[in-house]
Design an enzyme around this catalytic site. Sequence first.
Site, PDB file in Angstrom:
ATOM      1  N   CYS A   1       9.725   1.798   3.284  1.00  0.00           N
ATOM      2  CA  CYS A   1      10.654   0.703   3.584  1.00  0.00           C
ATOM      3  C   CYS A   1      12.070   1.218   3.704  1.00  0.00           C
ATOM      4  O   CYS A   1      12.944   0.523   4.194  1.00  0.00           O
ATOM      5  CB  CYS A   1      10.581  -0.364   2.505  1.00  0.00           C
TER       6      CYS A   1
ATOM      7  N   SER B   1       5.451  -6.950   3.334  1.00  0.00           N
ATOM      8  CA  SER B   1       6.063  -7.286   4.625  1.00  0.00           C
ATOM      9  C   SER B   1       6.815  -8.620   4.534  1.00  0.00           C
ATOM     10  O   SER B   1       6.516  -9.466   3.676  1.00  0.00           O
ATOM     11  CB  SER B   1       4.974  -7.347   5.691  1.00  0.00           C
TER      12      SER B   1
ATOM     13  N   GLU C   1       9.562  -4.034  12.865  1.00  0.00           N
ATOM     14  CA  GLU C   1       9.307  -2.884  11.994  1.00  0.00           C
ATOM     15  C   GLU C   1       8.039  -2.206  12.508  1.00  0.00           C
ATOM     16  O   GLU C   1       6.982  -2.841  12.580  1.00  0.00           O
ATOM     17  CB  GLU C   1       9.107  -3.380  10.556  1.00  0.00           C
TER      18      GLU C   1
ATOM     19  N   PHE D   1       0.814  -1.216   0.000  1.00  0.00           N
ATOM     20  CA  PHE D   1       0.000   0.000   0.000  1.00  0.00           C
ATOM     21  C   PHE D   1       0.851   1.271   0.000  1.00  0.00           C
ATOM     22  O   PHE D   1       0.375   2.334  -0.384  1.00  0.00           O
ATOM     23  CB  PHE D   1      -0.919   0.023   1.248  1.00  0.00           C
TER      24      PHE D   1
HETATM   25  P1  NAD Z   1       1.645  -6.571   3.124  1.00  0.00           P
HETATM   26  O1  NAD Z   1       2.667  -7.648   3.196  1.00  0.00           O
HETATM   27  O2  NAD Z   1       0.563  -6.550   4.128  1.00  0.00           O
HETATM   28  O3  NAD Z   1       0.912  -6.608   1.693  1.00  0.00           O
HETATM   29  C1  NAD Z   1       1.625  -6.626   0.490  1.00  0.00           C
HETATM   30  C2  NAD Z   1       0.802  -7.351  -0.570  1.00  0.00           C
HETATM   31  O4  NAD Z   1       0.593  -8.703  -0.154  1.00  0.00           O
HETATM   32  C3  NAD Z   1      -0.572  -6.749  -0.804  1.00  0.00           C
HETATM   33  O5  NAD Z   1      -0.851  -6.748  -2.178  1.00  0.00           O
HETATM   34  C4  NAD Z   1      -1.504  -7.685  -0.048  1.00  0.00           C
HETATM   35  O6  NAD Z   1      -2.785  -7.780  -0.631  1.00  0.00           O
HETATM   36  C5  NAD Z   1      -0.792  -9.015  -0.126  1.00  0.00           C
HETATM   37  N1  NAD Z   1      -1.049  -9.860   1.058  1.00  0.00           N
HETATM   38  C6  NAD Z   1      -1.321  -9.436   2.321  1.00  0.00           C
HETATM   39  N2  NAD Z   1      -1.501 -10.497   3.141  1.00  0.00           N
HETATM   40  C7  NAD Z   1      -1.327 -11.603   2.385  1.00  0.00           C
HETATM   41  C8  NAD Z   1      -1.364 -13.007   2.669  1.00  0.00           C
HETATM   42  N3  NAD Z   1      -1.620 -13.461   3.893  1.00  0.00           N
HETATM   43  N4  NAD Z   1      -1.139 -13.869   1.669  1.00  0.00           N
HETATM   44  C9  NAD Z   1      -0.875 -13.426   0.432  1.00  0.00           C
HETATM   45  N5  NAD Z   1      -0.824 -12.105   0.101  1.00  0.00           N
HETATM   46  C10 NAD Z   1      -1.031 -11.204   1.061  1.00  0.00           C
HETATM   47  O7  NAD Z   1       2.461  -5.180   3.113  1.00  0.00           O
HETATM   48  P2  NAD Z   1       1.881  -3.711   3.202  1.00  0.00           P
HETATM   49  O8  NAD Z   1       1.397  -3.461   4.589  1.00  0.00           O
HETATM   50  O9  NAD Z   1       0.954  -3.444   2.071  1.00  0.00           O
HETATM   51  O10 NAD Z   1       3.199  -2.854   2.940  1.00  0.00           O
HETATM   52  C11 NAD Z   1       4.104  -2.501   3.952  1.00  0.00           C
HETATM   53  C12 NAD Z   1       5.273  -3.451   3.992  1.00  0.00           C
HETATM   54  O11 NAD Z   1       5.945  -3.469   2.729  1.00  0.00           O
HETATM   55  C13 NAD Z   1       6.337  -3.028   4.999  1.00  0.00           C
HETATM   56  O12 NAD Z   1       6.814  -4.164   5.650  1.00  0.00           O
HETATM   57  C14 NAD Z   1       7.419  -2.408   4.130  1.00  0.00           C
HETATM   58  O13 NAD Z   1       8.717  -2.418   4.687  1.00  0.00           O
HETATM   59  C15 NAD Z   1       7.344  -3.272   2.924  1.00  0.00           C
HETATM   60  N6  NAD Z   1       7.928  -2.634   1.758  1.00  0.00           N
HETATM   61  C16 NAD Z   1       9.106  -3.136   1.298  1.00  0.00           C
HETATM   62  C17 NAD Z   1       9.724  -2.549   0.214  1.00  0.00           C
HETATM   63  C18 NAD Z   1      11.019  -3.084  -0.318  1.00  0.00           C
HETATM   64  O14 NAD Z   1      11.374  -2.780  -1.454  1.00  0.00           O
HETATM   65  N7  NAD Z   1      11.735  -3.893   0.436  1.00  0.00           N
HETATM   66  C19 NAD Z   1       9.123  -1.447  -0.414  1.00  0.00           C
HETATM   67  C20 NAD Z   1       7.902  -0.974   0.083  1.00  0.00           C
HETATM   68  C21 NAD Z   1       7.305  -1.589   1.174  1.00  0.00           C
END
Ligand code: NAD
Length: 499
Positions: free
Chosen positions: A281, A226, A384, A149
């Site tokens: 991130c 995440s 985090e 998101f």
């Molecule tokens: P999230 O892991 O909750 O969701 C990411 C994606 O995974 C979404 O599209 C979501 O629909 C899907 N998802 C969620 N739960 C799932 C499940 N149980 N099974 C399968 N798919 C699932 O992450 P978020 O809250 O949207 O984003 C924040 C996180 O992203 C933070 O941890 C941040 O550090 C990380 N992030 C990392 C980078 C990087 O390049 N390393 C960049 C941006 C954000």
Amino acid sequence: MKEIGHWINGKHVAGTSGRFADVFNPAIGEVQARVALASPEELNAATTDAARAQVKWGATNPQRRARVIMKFVDLLNRDMDKLAEALSSEHGKTIPDAKGDIQRGLEVMEFCIGAPHLLKGEFTDSAGPGIDMYSMRQPIGVAAGITPFNFPAMIPMWKMGPALACGNAFILKPSERAPSVPLMLAELMQEAGLPDGVLQVINGDKTAVDAILDNPEIAGVGFVGSTPIAEYIYGRGCANGKRVQCFGGAKNHMIIMPDADLDQAADALIGAGYGAAGERCMAISVAVPVGDETADRLIEKLIPRIEKLKVGPYTAGNDVDYGPVVTAAAKANILKLVESGIAQGAKLVVDGRNFNLQGYEDGFFVGPHLFDHVTTEMDIYRKEIFGPVLSTVRAKSYEEAIGYAMDHEYGNGIALYTRDGDTARDFANRINVGMIGINVPIPVPLAYHTFGGWKKSSFGDLNQHGPDAFRFYTRTKTITSRWPSGIKEGASLNFRQMD
Ligand code: NAD
């Protein structure tokens, strides 16, 4: 209530699963739309259409593909204000920050215009008698991207730009918390000339993600989000024989040496720690001043700067430094971790717990927090937080400071503030983190370099964007050919040597 569906075969399509998720305006805490959550059947049908569309797109010459992306970049600039408004209303970040989100995606699209050059293979003339050897990069077929998101424009573009430029079809599964901008990007792609079906945007949750991971027509999956989900997707995708790269969470440190320019370091910590409410991130969430004197002086400089921060809705324009966090659950989690920090003995130097904004009482705002005397076993250090909370861990020496970062399970980004070249060089060489800033707080590499962390921040071999993205979204084929074909060497049972 506004309903957000999918983008399939060049059209907005309503969801048919009967399942929806609420999309909030985090500044007022109200549901502003509901987004359809795709069923496996919807995902699979869209993938079959994408695979069909890919055949022609993959055979389109790379320069023509690049022209579509070039046109898309123009359209993105044309619609920048509209996109930023839609992005801020779902995510909560300020308009200038939303434009930065779009801009860093746009830069990757610009890099992708170089596809004809980047896709050139290698060639060896006369590798043997009459033998030439060459390699070519071919699209992998249908690729999918699952995105978070916190960068609703940038990360979808980091994925779809290189995938499409390489001649793949692309299934984008954006975050259900900020689904509007990815659909707008798809509309612009169509306007730029992308054939229908080549880019499908399928909204959804775990059900859609699992369908992606299990669909045999999808050859590669890129994920950002995440760490627990990254690990899950990497495991299941790889087990199903796909090419997978997953980028996870972070806990980025900034080490401040006694010789650093402390005003510069304090300013950098404010931007990197509290920008976008800490929902980046590459945010700095841990400050590691070396020596008590450095720590005391740093804290002294940080407090007035933090107290001046203006927190509010994106609609307040330039009067706001950062906005709300994305959901009530995110806010509750941040505040719970703050309480754990207090209970575990950290000193809360700036307390943002009772932050209240008149007229926006239901918004998901979190005031800025600063902790001092944080230790490495505390939850606020290990986890985090993804909120406007900066933890200070005091180190006695440079070795102790880098030791903290080296031992942390995450390894996305890190910064060092110093005026000493020897220390800076040693740091860059030894630290086990993917992206390093020397007197730079958020060292996000530009589009033509690659982006990726180490340790639990990244799973897979290749980074995002830059040349690695062109490797991820293509397969290499190596051809050995002999002309004229009539050369007679006689049969040999030995392993052939080129001499
Ligand atoms: P999230 O892991 O909750 O969701 C990411 C994606 O995974 C979404 O599209 C979501 O629909 C899907 N998802 C969620 N739960 C799932 C499940 N149980 N099974 C399968 N798919 C699932 O992450 P978020 O809250 O949207 O984003 C924040 C996180 O992203 C933070 O941890 C941040 O550090 C990380 N992030 C990392 C980078 C990087 O390049 N390393 C960049 C941006 C954000």
